[in-house]
Motif scaffolding. Structure first.
Motif, PDB file in Angstrom:
ATOM      1  N   GLU A 231       0.560  -0.969   0.062  1.00 11.93           N
ATOM      2  CA  GLU A 231      -0.101   0.307   0.163  1.00 11.93           C
ATOM      3  C   GLU A 231       1.055   1.142   0.181  1.00 11.93           C
ATOM      4  OE1 GLU A 231      -2.024   1.077   4.403  1.00 11.93           O
ATOM      5  OE2 GLU A 231      -0.989  -0.683   4.413  1.00 11.93           O
ATOM      6  N   GLY A 232       0.086   2.437  -0.323  1.00  8.38           N
ATOM      7  CA  GLY A 232       1.135   3.264  -0.357  1.00  8.38           C
ATOM      8  C   GLY A 232       0.779   4.534  -0.382  1.00  8.38           C
ATOM      9  N   SER A 233       1.087   5.439  -1.156  1.00  3.34           N
ATOM     10  CA  SER A 233       0.488   6.875  -2.030  1.00  3.34           C
ATOM     11  C   SER A 233       1.574   8.316  -1.847  1.00  3.34           C
ATOM     12  CB  SER A 233      -0.791   7.550  -1.109  1.00  3.34           C
ATOM     13  OG  SER A 233      -0.650   8.831  -0.094  1.00  3.34           O
ATOM     14  N   ILE A 234       0.735   9.170  -3.328  1.00  2.86           N
ATOM     15  CA  ILE A 234       1.992  10.313  -2.898  1.00  2.86           C
ATOM     16  C   ILE A 234       1.106  11.276  -3.511  1.00  2.86           C
ATOM     17  CG2 ILE A 234       3.624  11.280  -5.203  1.00  2.86           C
ATOM     18  CD1 ILE A 234       4.044   8.467  -5.625  1.00  2.86           C
ATOM     19  N   ASN A 235       1.588  12.264  -2.627  1.00  4.90           N
ATOM     20  CA  ASN A 235       0.755  13.387  -2.577  1.00  4.90           C
ATOM     21  C   ASN A 235       1.879  14.518  -2.369  1.00  4.90           C
ATOM     22  OD1 ASN A 235      -1.230  15.969  -1.810  1.00  4.90           O
ATOM     23  ND2 ASN A 235      -2.148  14.447  -0.369  1.00  4.90           N
ATOM     24  N   PHE A 236       1.289  15.761  -3.923  1.00  7.75           N
ATOM     25  CA  PHE A 236       1.606  16.722  -3.954  1.00  7.75           C
ATOM     26  C   PHE A 236       0.933  17.844  -3.978  1.00  7.75           C
ATOM     27  CE2 PHE A 236       2.508  14.544  -7.696  1.00  7.75           C
ATOM     28  CZ  PHE A 236       2.271  15.904  -8.672  1.00  7.75           C
ATOM     29  N   GLY A 237       1.483  19.209  -3.896  1.00  8.70           N
ATOM     30  CA  GLY A 237       0.644  20.569  -3.752  1.00  8.70           C
ATOM     31  C   GLY A 237       1.331  21.840  -3.769  1.00  8.70           C
ATOM     32  N   ARG A 743      -7.240  16.862  -6.395  1.00  8.09           N
ATOM     33  CA  ARG A 743      -7.901  17.875  -5.121  1.00  8.09           C
ATOM     34  C   ARG A 743      -7.580  19.658  -5.253  1.00  8.09           C
ATOM     35  NH1 ARG A 743      -9.132  15.834   0.829  1.00  8.09           N
ATOM     36  NH2 ARG A 743      -9.178  18.213   2.088  1.00  8.09           N
ATOM     37  N   ALA A 744      -9.046  20.625  -4.511  1.00  5.39           N
ATOM     38  CA  ALA A 744      -8.457  21.894  -4.591  1.00  5.39           C
ATOM     39  C   ALA A 744      -9.422  22.438  -2.555  1.00  5.39           C
ATOM     40  CB  ALA A 744      -9.512  22.219  -5.782  1.00  5.39           C
ATOM     41  N   GLU A 745      -8.123  22.899  -2.543  1.00  3.76           N
ATOM     42  CA  GLU A 745      -8.625  23.280  -1.396  1.00  3.76           C
ATOM     43  C   GLU A 745      -8.911  24.655  -1.417  1.00  3.76           C
ATOM     44  OE1 GLU A 745      -6.990  19.572   1.557  1.00  3.76           O
ATOM     45  OE2 GLU A 745      -5.651  21.832   0.997  1.00  3.76           O
ATOM     46  N   ALA A 777      -4.488  35.149   5.274  1.00  2.00           N
ATOM     47  CA  ALA A 777      -5.561  34.849   4.808  1.00  2.00           C
ATOM     48  C   ALA A 777      -5.522  34.408   3.695  1.00  2.00           C
ATOM     49  CB  ALA A 777      -5.160  36.619   3.208  1.00  2.00           C
ATOM     50  N   ARG A 778      -6.962  34.491   2.954  1.00  2.70           N
ATOM     51  CA  ARG A 778      -7.814  33.230   1.768  1.00  2.70           C
ATOM     52  C   ARG A 778      -6.439  32.628   1.177  1.00  2.70           C
ATOM     53  NH1 ARG A 778     -11.166  36.180  -0.225  1.00  2.70           N
ATOM     54  NH2 ARG A 778     -13.152  35.551   1.276  1.00  2.70           N
ATOM     55  N   PHE A 779      -6.926  31.495   1.029  1.00  2.00           N
ATOM     56  CA  PHE A 779      -5.831  31.213   0.045  1.00  2.00           C
ATOM     57  C   PHE A 779      -5.909  29.844  -0.992  1.00  2.00           C
ATOM     58  CE2 PHE A 779      -1.436  28.531  -0.973  1.00  2.00           C
ATOM     59  CZ  PHE A 779      -0.902  28.828  -1.768  1.00  2.00           C
ATOM     60  N   LEU A 780      -6.150  29.645  -2.430  1.00  2.00           N
ATOM     61  CA  LEU A 780      -6.091  28.237  -3.058  1.00  2.00           C
ATOM     62  C   LEU A 780      -5.087  27.821  -3.086  1.00  2.00           C
ATOM     63  CD1 LEU A 780      -8.173  26.807  -4.267  1.00  2.00           C
ATOM     64  CD2 LEU A 780      -7.787  28.506  -6.857  1.00  2.00           C
ATOM     65  N   ASN A 781      -5.112  26.122  -2.872  1.00  2.89           N
ATOM     66  CA  ASN A 781      -4.378  25.270  -2.727  1.00  2.89           C
ATOM     67  C   ASN A 781      -4.982  24.061  -4.180  1.00  2.89           C
ATOM     68  OD1 ASN A 781      -2.010  24.033  -1.673  1.00  2.89           O
ATOM     69  ND2 ASN A 781      -2.792  22.500  -0.809  1.00  2.89           N
ATOM     70  N   PHE A 782      -3.678  23.553  -4.568  1.00  4.57           N
ATOM     71  CA  PHE A 782      -4.290  22.545  -5.134  1.00  4.57           C
ATOM     72  C   PHE A 782      -3.159  21.518  -4.656  1.00  4.57           C
ATOM     73  CE2 PHE A 782      -4.913  26.337  -7.803  1.00  4.57           C
ATOM     74  CZ  PHE A 782      -6.419  25.593  -8.664  1.00  4.57           C
ATOM     75  N   ARG A 783      -3.938  20.192  -4.874  1.00  5.70           N
ATOM     76  CA  ARG A 783      -3.505  19.134  -4.559  1.00  5.70           C
ATOM     77  C   ARG A 783      -3.756  17.993  -5.402  1.00  5.70           C
ATOM     78  NH1 ARG A 783      -5.209  18.269   1.613  1.00  5.70           N
ATOM     79  NH2 ARG A 783      -3.902  16.096   1.277  1.00  5.70           N
ATOM     80  N   ILE A 784      -2.762  17.052  -5.164  1.00  2.00           N
ATOM     81  CA  ILE A 784      -2.759  15.990  -6.827  1.00  2.00           C
ATOM     82  C   ILE A 784      -1.606  14.436  -6.101  1.00  2.00           C
ATOM     83  CG2 ILE A 784      -2.286  14.646  -9.305  1.00  2.00           C
ATOM     84  CD1 ILE A 784      -1.471  17.651  -9.842  1.00  2.00           C
ATOM     85  N   SER A 785      -3.118  13.319  -5.795  1.00  2.00           N
ATOM     86  CA  SER A 785      -2.743  11.694  -5.238  1.00  2.00           C
ATOM     87  C   SER A 785      -3.014  11.197  -5.661  1.00  2.00           C
ATOM     88  CB  SER A 785      -2.574  12.807  -4.020  1.00  2.00           C
ATOM     89  OG  SER A 785      -4.518  12.067  -4.004  1.00  2.00           O
ATOM     90  N   ALA A 786      -2.326   9.634  -5.664  1.00  2.00           N
ATOM     91  CA  ALA A 786      -2.128   8.739  -6.365  1.00  2.00           C
ATOM     92  C   ALA A 786      -1.900   7.739  -5.447  1.00  2.00           C
ATOM     93  CB  ALA A 786      -0.963   8.231  -7.227  1.00  2.00           C
TER      94      ALA A 786
END
Length: 788
Positions: A231-237, A743-745, A777-786
């Motif tokens: 099992e595992g995952s990769i996540n970056f943003g 994912r968008a945050e 302040a307000r911030f828009l973050n994007f993340r990609i994971s697998a």
């Protein structure tokens, strides 16, 4: 604009979706008795799943079709049922105990002991999904009642009026630590706990058993996963990333590797202080599980070894340039403009390792040996000078000078200098034993040893040139070498009635600190009543004494000198709690409420500056705290976990030095409201929304270096909404990857201008002005994971 965003957010959270198809059933054992707490998930998408309720019932809401369903339970193991069609409403699943499980008496005893445990349970998957600035594990704790924090840049948290240093943290019973010198949240790294590796979470907001350690406020106990297969995952943003992998080396060896990287420069650029931010934090962790049981043994994991390794590297560089802050009221608007010269450089390196070796001598006797060590090297170098101007701002829209400075209240300069160096070594060893006296009683006892070696060089000062004179705010020049040794011991017994209606845990801890030759005795008692009612309900009373021997920070006074007459702080916890499972929308929910009172003596007063605690290093105060906590959690939306929390607190202290009676403590946050909410689209379950909301009333504050004016004002409230929206894609034909996530945050959705702390400056009239230091302040973050 804010109203528009908020309306859209509310609409998205409360989407009403139509039910398409279900699989509904009950899980029972061989005697046709229901099995609660069974994890049910879809093999092709582990994010879709649920847990069986107290009666063994479960419900899955899916698209029409057939699915491979996985059932897993600590006692019954993992079972897979292939090709189950939707539309089934009377599905009966019978599970048999795993052949490798321990005998029935041991399993029964463990399940009953868990019933008296006063810990709050948190779903590990929710801790991963919760939207926050850096995906820090500790942020999920802020959604629990009684837990507070007003800084999204920091991993620190307060529990029921305590401070950051009063919280125990264990990973597989191995104690872990946070940095010592960090004085601002933006300088911290992530908390030690890696969310990707977490398997089980238990959090005690007070009233924990004697087998756990000695601090005043809370205990967080984390168990890392022991993977059965790959099992595992990769996540970056935009703010960093993480990766982990886990599997078996062999039938007797399991491993987990995790790495995280945090780069907060984009988020820090939303602060009021303009400049160049170059922060980075990286850590790597390894967790290994070895089954050392001989091949001829009939027991599984009779001898078991857990080995934890960790390295954290934190580098922080700031070149501040300028800052503009407006404050005051509608009738009197003030502005301070500051130009900076200089820089801050901080280097932290922390190495931690520990082993947990357990051996089962017989079916009734279990021993554990836990040994750990920490080495940290921390450097702080800063030299920052700021020239400022304070003025009144014209707030009349019809004036020619609208929004301009019209009256200058004062000009001045402030200067901060520091060259600090700290090295710390912390060693712990503990021997724990459990003996099953009968089917209904367990005896536990243990001994412990702790050694702390601290070498600290302090060289810092700060002055303010304001209103025509220079005021030296602080000056510390010292070199400190400190060694302390603590011996501990505990014993406790847990007894259950045969009908499981009554349960009693009684025990005590003993500590001896060589530094001040102080011996502490801490008795503790927990009683649980579980009536045979139709709706499962339990009542619990916890009474105990909790002592916190002084560590390095508590021994160092405001001048930086070590005091040799500081005693341990002591607190008596009295807690009454109720838990009730009820049915709502044909789904089970858990309602928890607690009332608590804490009486504290030998208290060491302190002030809070950002996340830095400045202790007075004397025991000249008494304090108390009382309050009420409420929490409701369950599947508000089928297949998801959500909860709402409310905490009400009042904590005050009486310091012998001042001329006042009881005043508010620095952590007196009267109201704390939080909720975590998950939802998904009815037409597309792979589209999910996560909402994390926190509201807290203001902490008290007062001008510095004025003992009789401490905490006389109330600061601004803290409120924050973070929202995440994710879309998953199933990769059926890929050799390694199972699921791909986008994912968008939106962090700080409402754009709240939260205040972290205050800087105090005197104007030409001699009046003290509190300058607010705002958070991100307000911030828009994007993340990609697998996932794989």
């Amino acid at each position: 604009m804010r109203a528009l965003i908020f309306s859209g957010f509310i609409l998205l959270v409360h989407l009403v979706f139509a039910q398409k198809a279900i699989i509904e059933g009950q899980i029972v054992d061989q005697d046709n008795l229901p099995i609660p707490a069974v994890n049910i998930s879809i093999k092709s998408d582990r994010s879709i799943g649920t847990i069986s309720n107290i009666d063994g019932y479960f419900l899955l809401e899916l698209d029409s079709g057939t699915y491979d369903i996985i059932f897993s339970h600590v006692q019954y193991g993992r079972h897979e049922l292939p090709n189950i069609p939707t539309g089934i409403s009377d599905f009966i699943v019978t599970l048999k105990p795993e052949a490798t499980q321990l005998d029935d008496v041991e399993v029964e005893g463990q399940r009953e002991r868990d019933a008296i445990d006063p810990a709050a349970k948190i779903d590990a998957k929710s801790a991963q999904n919760l939207p926050s600035a850096f995906g820090d594990f500790n942020k999920v704790l802020l959604t629990l009642p009684g837990v507070a924090g007003n800084n999204e840049l920091s991993s620190a948290y307060n529990v029921r009026g305590g401070n950051f240093d009063e919280n125990l943290v264990y990973v597989n019973d191995i104690p872990v630590y946070r940095p010592f010198l960090a004085n601002a949240g933006r300088q911290e790294g992530l908390s030690f706990v890696n969310s990707d590796l977490v398997g089980d979470i238990n959090f005690y907001a007070g009233g924990w058993e004697a087998r756990y350690g000695d601090k005043l406020s809370s205990s967080l106990n984390i168990d890392y996963k022991e993977p059965e297969s790959l099992e595992g995952s990769i996540n970056f943003g935009l703010l960093g990333g993480s990766a982990y992998i886990g599997d078996r080396f062999s039938n007797n060896t399991q491993y987990l590797f995790g790495a995280r990287h945090r780069d907060s420069r984009y988020l820090l650029n939303t602060l009021e202080t303009d400049g160049q931010y170059l922060p980075s934090y990286t850590d790597v962790q390894g967790f290994f599980t070895f089954d050392l049981t001989g091949k001829n043994s009939e027991q599984y994991n009779r001898t078991k070894l857990n080995w934890l390794l960790s390295y954290g590297r934190n580098r922080y560089l700031t070149l501040p340039a300028s800052q503009v802050t407006e404050f005051g009221s509608v009738s009197q608007n003030l502005r301070i403009q500051t130009a900076f010269e200089g820089r801050e450089m901080l280097d932290y390196d922390t190495y931690q390792s520990g082993i947990n070796l357990s051996h089962r001598w017989s079916n009734k006797f279990l021993s554990r040996w836990i040994v750990s060590g920490v080495y940290t090297s921390e450097r702080e170098n800063y030299n920052v000078e700021g020239a400022y101007r304070i003025c009144d701002v014209d707030n009349n829209p019809g004036s020619n000078s609208f929004n301009e400075c019209v009256v200058v209240r004062g000009v001045g300069r402030n200067f901060d200098y520091g060259r600090n160096k700290l090295e710390a070594q912390i060693y712990n060893a503990e021997w724990r034993n459990e003996y099953l006296l009968s089917d209904w009683s367990v005896l536990e006892a243990g001994l412990g040893y702790n050694k702390n070696i601290i070498n600290d060089e302090l060289n810092e000062y700060a002055f303010l040139d304001s209103a025509g004179f220079v005021n030296l705010n602080e000056s510390t020049f010292n070199q400190l070498d400190l060694e302390t040794t603590t011996l501990t011991g505990y014993a406790q017994a847990t007894i259950f009635s045969k009908d499981s209606m009554h349960a009693l845990n009684i025990g005590a801890r003993v500590n001896h600190l060589d530094y001040n030759n102080e011996t502490l005795f801490s008795p503790r008692l927990i009683y649980r009543l579980k009536p045979d009612w139709e709706k499962e309900t339990s009542f619990r009373i916890s009474i105990g004494k909790y002592s916190q021997p002084p560590f390095y920070r508590e021994l160092r006074n405001l001048a930086g000198d070590i005091q040799d007459n500081v005693k341990a702080q002591q607190s008596i916890h009295i807690i009454a709690a109720m838990e009730r499972i009820f049915t709502w929308w044909n789904r089970p929910f858990l309602f928890t409420t607690e009332t608590y009172y804490k009486s504290m003596k030998n208290v060491i007063p302190y002030d809070i500056d950002n996340v830095r605690l400045r202790y007075f290093a004397n025991n000249d105060a008494e304090a108390y705290a009382y309050g009420f906590d409420f929490r409701i959690n369950g599947e508000f939306i089928p297949g998801t976990q959500s909860w709402f929390s409310l905490g009400i607190l009042n904590t005050k202290e009486d310091i012998a030095e001042d001329d006042k009676d009881y005043i508010r403590r620095p952590t007196d946050q009267r109201i704390n409201l939080a909720f975590y909410f998950e939802d998904h689209l009815a037409t597309d379950p792979t589209m999910r929304v996560y909402v994390n909301t926190v509201f807290g009333s203001g902490y008290p504050l007062g001008p510095p270096n004025e003992i009789n004016a401490r905490n006389i004002f109330s600061g601004d409230e803290y409120y924050r909404v973070d929202m995440g929206l994710s879309k998953s894609f199933e990769l059926k034909n890929h050799k390694y990857l199972k699921t791909f996530w986008l994912r968008a945050e939106v962090l700080n959705v409402l754009g709240a201008d939260n205040t972290l702390s205050y800087s105090w400056i005197q104007d030409v009239t001699g009046a003290q002005l509190a300058i607010p230091n705002s958070l991100s302040a307000r911030f828009l973050n994007f993340r990609i994971s697998a996932d794989f």
